[in-house]
Scaffold this active site. Structure first.
Site, PDB file in Angstrom:
ATOM      1  N   LYS A  53       0.737  -1.054   0.067  1.00 29.86           N
ATOM      2  CA  LYS A  53       0.158  -0.122   0.031  1.00 29.86           C
ATOM      3  C   LYS A  53       0.831   1.271  -0.002  1.00 29.86           C
ATOM      4  O   LYS A  53       0.646   2.496  -0.757  1.00 29.86           O
ATOM      5  CB  LYS A  53      -1.083  -0.083   1.239  1.00 29.86           C
ATOM      6  CG  LYS A  53      -1.902  -0.969   1.180  1.00 29.86           C
ATOM      7  CD  LYS A  53      -3.019  -0.836   2.461  1.00 29.86           C
ATOM      8  CE  LYS A  53      -3.708  -2.173   2.785  1.00 29.86           C
ATOM      9  NZ  LYS A  53      -4.592  -2.195   1.956  1.00 29.86           N
TER      10      LYS A  53
ATOM     11  N   HIS B 163     -15.182  -4.149   7.116  1.00 28.68           N
ATOM     12  CA  HIS B 163     -14.463  -3.994   5.958  1.00 28.68           C
ATOM     13  C   HIS B 163     -14.820  -5.142   5.091  1.00 28.68           C
ATOM     14  O   HIS B 163     -13.467  -5.288   3.977  1.00 28.68           O
ATOM     15  CB  HIS B 163     -12.986  -3.843   6.288  1.00 28.68           C
ATOM     16  CG  HIS B 163     -12.700  -2.809   7.427  1.00 28.68           C
ATOM     17  ND1 HIS B 163     -13.072  -1.418   7.168  1.00 28.68           N
ATOM     18  CD2 HIS B 163     -12.167  -2.851   8.756  1.00 28.68           C
ATOM     19  CE1 HIS B 163     -12.671  -0.741   8.470  1.00 28.68           C
ATOM     20  NE2 HIS B 163     -12.228  -1.720   9.210  1.00 28.68           N
TER      21      HIS B 163
ATOM     22  N   ARG C 111      -6.346  -7.743 -10.256  1.00 32.33           N
ATOM     23  CA  ARG C 111      -7.273  -9.042 -10.776  1.00 32.33           C
ATOM     24  C   ARG C 111      -8.612  -8.659 -11.069  1.00 32.33           C
ATOM     25  O   ARG C 111      -9.150  -7.776 -10.773  1.00 32.33           O
ATOM     26  CB  ARG C 111      -7.113 -10.071  -9.732  1.00 32.33           C
ATOM     27  CG  ARG C 111      -7.683  -9.419  -8.417  1.00 32.33           C
ATOM     28  CD  ARG C 111      -7.993 -10.347  -7.291  1.00 32.33           C
ATOM     29  NE  ARG C 111      -7.969  -9.684  -5.768  1.00 32.33           N
ATOM     30  CZ  ARG C 111      -9.159  -9.096  -5.301  1.00 32.33           C
ATOM     31  NH1 ARG C 111     -10.083  -8.993  -5.992  1.00 32.33           N
ATOM     32  NH2 ARG C 111      -8.894  -8.322  -4.112  1.00 32.33           N
TER      33      ARG C 111
HETATM   34  P1  ADP Z   1      -7.795  -3.832   2.866  1.00 31.03           P
HETATM   35  O1  ADP Z   1      -6.826  -4.129   1.836  1.00 31.03           O
HETATM   36  O2  ADP Z   1      -7.352  -4.472   4.200  1.00 31.03           O
HETATM   37  O3  ADP Z   1      -9.076  -4.365   2.478  1.00 31.03           O
HETATM   38  P2  ADP Z   1      -8.338  -1.327   2.528  1.00 31.03           P
HETATM   39  O4  ADP Z   1      -7.224  -0.319   2.141  1.00 31.03           O
HETATM   40  O5  ADP Z   1      -8.930  -1.693   0.982  1.00 31.03           O
HETATM   41  O6  ADP Z   1      -7.948  -2.371   3.285  1.00 31.03           O
HETATM   42  O7  ADP Z   1      -9.535  -0.634   3.207  1.00 31.03           O
HETATM   43  C1  ADP Z   1     -10.572  -1.565   3.445  1.00 31.03           C
HETATM   44  C2  ADP Z   1     -11.908  -0.764   4.116  1.00 31.03           C
HETATM   45  O8  ADP Z   1     -11.684   0.170   5.001  1.00 31.03           O
HETATM   46  C3  ADP Z   1     -12.249   0.341   2.841  1.00 31.03           C
HETATM   47  O9  ADP Z   1     -13.379  -0.355   1.922  1.00 31.03           O
HETATM   48  C4  ADP Z   1     -12.986   1.425   3.677  1.00 31.03           C
HETATM   49  O10 ADP Z   1     -14.345   0.968   4.115  1.00 31.03           O
HETATM   50  C5  ADP Z   1     -12.329   1.652   5.155  1.00 31.03           C
HETATM   51  N1  ADP Z   1     -11.235   2.531   5.055  1.00 31.03           N
HETATM   52  C6  ADP Z   1      -9.886   2.394   4.426  1.00 31.03           C
HETATM   53  N2  ADP Z   1      -9.405   3.635   4.527  1.00 31.03           N
HETATM   54  C7  ADP Z   1     -10.072   4.396   5.130  1.00 31.03           C
HETATM   55  C8  ADP Z   1      -9.864   5.819   5.616  1.00 31.03           C
HETATM   56  N3  ADP Z   1      -8.723   6.503   5.321  1.00 31.03           N
HETATM   57  N4  ADP Z   1     -10.706   6.458   5.975  1.00 31.03           N
HETATM   58  C9  ADP Z   1     -12.123   5.878   6.322  1.00 31.03           C
HETATM   59  N5  ADP Z   1     -12.197   4.545   6.036  1.00 31.03           N
HETATM   60  C10 ADP Z   1     -11.376   3.677   5.340  1.00 31.03           C
END
Ligand code: ADP
Length: 643
Positions: A116, A234, A296
């Site tokens: 990330k 999530h 993907r």
């Molecule tokens: P992972 O790869 O573990 O799934 P992500 O970065 O895709 O993590 O984030 C998963 C979820 O967390 C997002 O879909 C959102 O709901 C929440 N989220 C992520 N970043 C933020 C943020 N900066 N502020 C608020 N919610 C967030």
């Protein structure tokens, strides 16, 4: 185009890829583990190759065996599906080194987006807005604390190698930072072997809106957005396209940013750019930020296919075979609205615990798209993701599509395992969701309403009792007179802690009277259903369970009355609630424990379950062993009996 491809996956996604391959005249090779010998994806493939034992490390993650299977069967290319090896750049390298084609992006593109922090840095350089925060390499606590203060609370700590919400912690104020950091780092270290974190501004009223991109290595287009804001812990639950409230200007801005991101890494194949959007003031072009890229095909790709008319798997095969993008951006447009609901074997009231079982009954509506890797009679095993199906609907407007979603979920029936269908039905009818007012906190805010099972009503109980007696609608002419079914019988049913005693009397050719305490119902057989007071239900029996299908699916057990005395749960033992792997045993024989104390950690289907002491007491014996595999019901720890 290829003559033959191997699909390095299982379940619904393997079946979905085969469907397109078949339509294109491409032969398919399935791979499977010992747990999947009878799986649908094996039956549907032209050829199938056994990989190994059930654990993924012995089967679906065995890159060497998969590549060998492709070579042995003469497959020219490998489609990874999602999950498993789909975003593993070393696998891509190995596939290419073996002279095969990987149906997906290059190993370099996957590597660029794999972490990330690096992905955010890359996107920043490409001019894509990223969530404000810190993604530097200095991982000292001092720096991280200072950066968090600089960003401003609330902040989100994220594992740079994270996925599936693991290693992620929301911190509301400075006092909670140190503890949250330590726990995020330790979870990240265990799950990904990498403890590094980044810190982000926590976006309030967050919406998860992602853009589907597609590249051919030179050029890239976007296929509009999906809103995946309906999440629990999530994890996505219901997805839709397009996003409610999306304006043309915001869509163009997000689409351009996504295409920029794809082009920045010379992307080939299907990918998704995930954005977090601040929806507190409607959707505004200056309030979305890059979160990560998934390199993907996504689980929720059917909603994009529904609104664009594009078969994304066909595009994947075309581009992997050396073709250029089939359509330009101008040739792509949105038609109508689509929803996808993920139907899982899971116990929602128990905290979304994954469930297992034999699907003794499974019915899907005919007017929805169903992507499934199981059929009636299939087993939901503890080894893999407990998804039953994805249900996708499409209609000209959001309102019509939502109505279709509600109807389709209402017509879906599953028995033999616990499912999330009741939860999905309630969610599909939830007022804010219906109004398009979604954000990632919606499910948590309405948790009690959405996640508790409704009480059984008298009609549910009556229909279950009739079914338990072995009377099926439509009734035969002699139902009431069969030797094995007396005219009147009393049946005992159980649901949770509730016991129901029902007196059932056959009163006519197709009528039955049921008395539940002082409620008397007269039921009439209408085809396979039972009707009373203008409502209808039908039921199926499987082993000792009866599932009644109505507005909600209500499942009863039909206990042997002789065994009823032993039903109260004893407080002396801790048993495994489901099959899984023992991760940690925190007590030893002779230890004094207090009620609620953590005794054993069980890992089952990617989740950790902490098993706690049912009461104060002394540990009499510990059967659980760290690293051991256990079955549901196995006694893990026993306490000395209460004096
Ligand atoms: P992972 O790869 O573990 O799934 P992500 O970065 O895709 O993590 O984030 C998963 C979820 O967390 C997002 O879909 C959102 O709901 C929440 N989220 C992520 N970043 C933020 C943020 N900066 N502020 C608020 N919610 C967030």
């Amino acid at each position: 185009m290829f003559d033959k491809i191997l699909i390095a996956n299982r379940g619904e996604i393997a079946c979905r890829i085969m469907r397109t391959a078949r339509a294109l005249g491409v032969q398919t090779v399935a791979v499977y583990s010992d747990a999947d010998t009878d799986a649908l994806h094996v039956a549907q493939a032209d050829q199938a190759v056994r990989l190994g034992a059930a654990p993924v490390a012995d089967s679906y993650l065995r890159a060497d065996l998969i590549i060998q299977a492709a070579l042995d069967t003469g497959a020219q290319a490998i489609h990874p599906g999602y999950g498993f090896l789909s975003e593993n750049p070393d696998f891509v390298d190995a596939v290419v080194a073996a002279g095969l084609v990987f149906i997906g992006p290059s190993a370099d593109a996957i590597r660029a987006m794999g972490l990330k922090d690096a992905a955010k840095a890359l996107m920043e350089k490409a001019g894509v807005p990223v969530v404000p925060g810190y993604h530097g390499s200095d991982q000292t606590e001092q720096t991280l604390v200072a950066e968090a203060a600089q960003i401003g609370y609330p902040v989100l700590i994220k594992a740079v190698a994270g996925g599936g919400g693991k290693g992620m912690r929301l911190v509301e104020d400075p006092s909670g930072f140190t503890e949250a950091l330590a726990s995020a780092q330790s979870e990240a270290k265990t799950a990904f072997g990498n403890a590094d974190v980044l810190i982000e501004k926590y976006v309030t009223h967050p919406r998860h809106i992602e853009v589907q991109v597609f590249g051919d290595g030179t050029d890239a287009v976007h296929l509009f957005e999906r809103d995946c804001s309906l999440q629990r812990r999530h994890q996505k639950v219901i997805e839709e396209a397009p996003a409610p409230g999306m304006t043309d200007m915001m869509r163009d801005t997000m689409g351009d940013a996504a295409v920029k991101a794809a082009k920045a890494i010379g992307y080939a194949g299907a990918g998704t750019i995930e954005f977090i959007v601040d929806g507190s003031d409607g959707l505004r072009p200056d309030r979305f930020w890059f979160m990560e890229m998934n390199t993907r095909l996504q689980v929720e790709h059917p909603v994009t296919e529904a609104i664009t008319g594009v078969d994304l798997v066909a595009w994947q095969l075309h581009v992997a075979a050396g073709g250029t993008l089939p359509l330009t951006q101008d040739q792509l447009s949105i038609n109508g609205h689509s929803f996808e609901a993920r139907i899982y074997a899971e116990d929602v009231p128990a905290g979304f615990l994954p469930a297992t079982g034999l699907l003794s009954h499974l019915r899907f509506p005919t007017d929805a798209r169903i992507d499934s890797g199981v059929a009636q009679g299939s087993e939901i095993s503890p080894w893999y993701d407990p998804m039953i199906a994805k249900l996708t609907v499409h209609a000209p407007t959001r309102q019509d599509a939502l109505k279709r979603l509600q109807t389709a979920l209402g017509k879906t029936e599953a028995a033999g395992t616990t499912t999330n269908l009741n939860f999905l039905r309630k969610l599909a009818a939830q007022a804010d969701f219906a109004a398009g007012d979604v954000d990632t906190g919606l499910i948590a805010r309405h948790h009690d309403m959405l996640c508790t099972d409704d009480a059984a009503d008298p009609l549910d109980i009556a229909v279950a009792a009739i079914t338990a007696m072995g009377i099926c609608a439509p009734m035969g002419p002699h139902a009431g007179f069969a030797l094995w079914a007396p005219l009147a019988q009393s049946v005992t049913l159980q649901r949770g802690d509730d016991l129901f005693r029902v007196a059932v009397t056959i009163t006519g050719q197709s009528t039955v009277q049921a008395c539940i305490e002082d409620v008397v119902l007269t039921l009439t057989a209408r085809g396979p259903q039972w009707a009373a007071n203008g409502q209808r239900r039908h039921a199926v029996e499987h082993t000792d369970q009866i599932s009644v299908f109505g507005p909600q699916t209500i499942t009863f057990t039909h206990p042997n009355p002789l065994e009823r005395g032993g039903m109260t749960a004893g407080g002396d033992t801790v048993t495994a609630p489901m099959p899984g792997l023992i991760q940690d045993v925190a007590v030893a024989t002779g230890d004094q424990v207090t009620e609620g104390q953590r005794l054993v950690v069980l890992e089952a289907m990617k989740m950790e379950h902490i098993l706690r002491a049912p009461r104060d007491g002394t540990v009499q014996s510990v059967t659980a062993v760290t690293g051991g595999q256990v079955s549901a019901g196995d006694v893990l720890v026993a306490l000395e009996p209460d004096a």
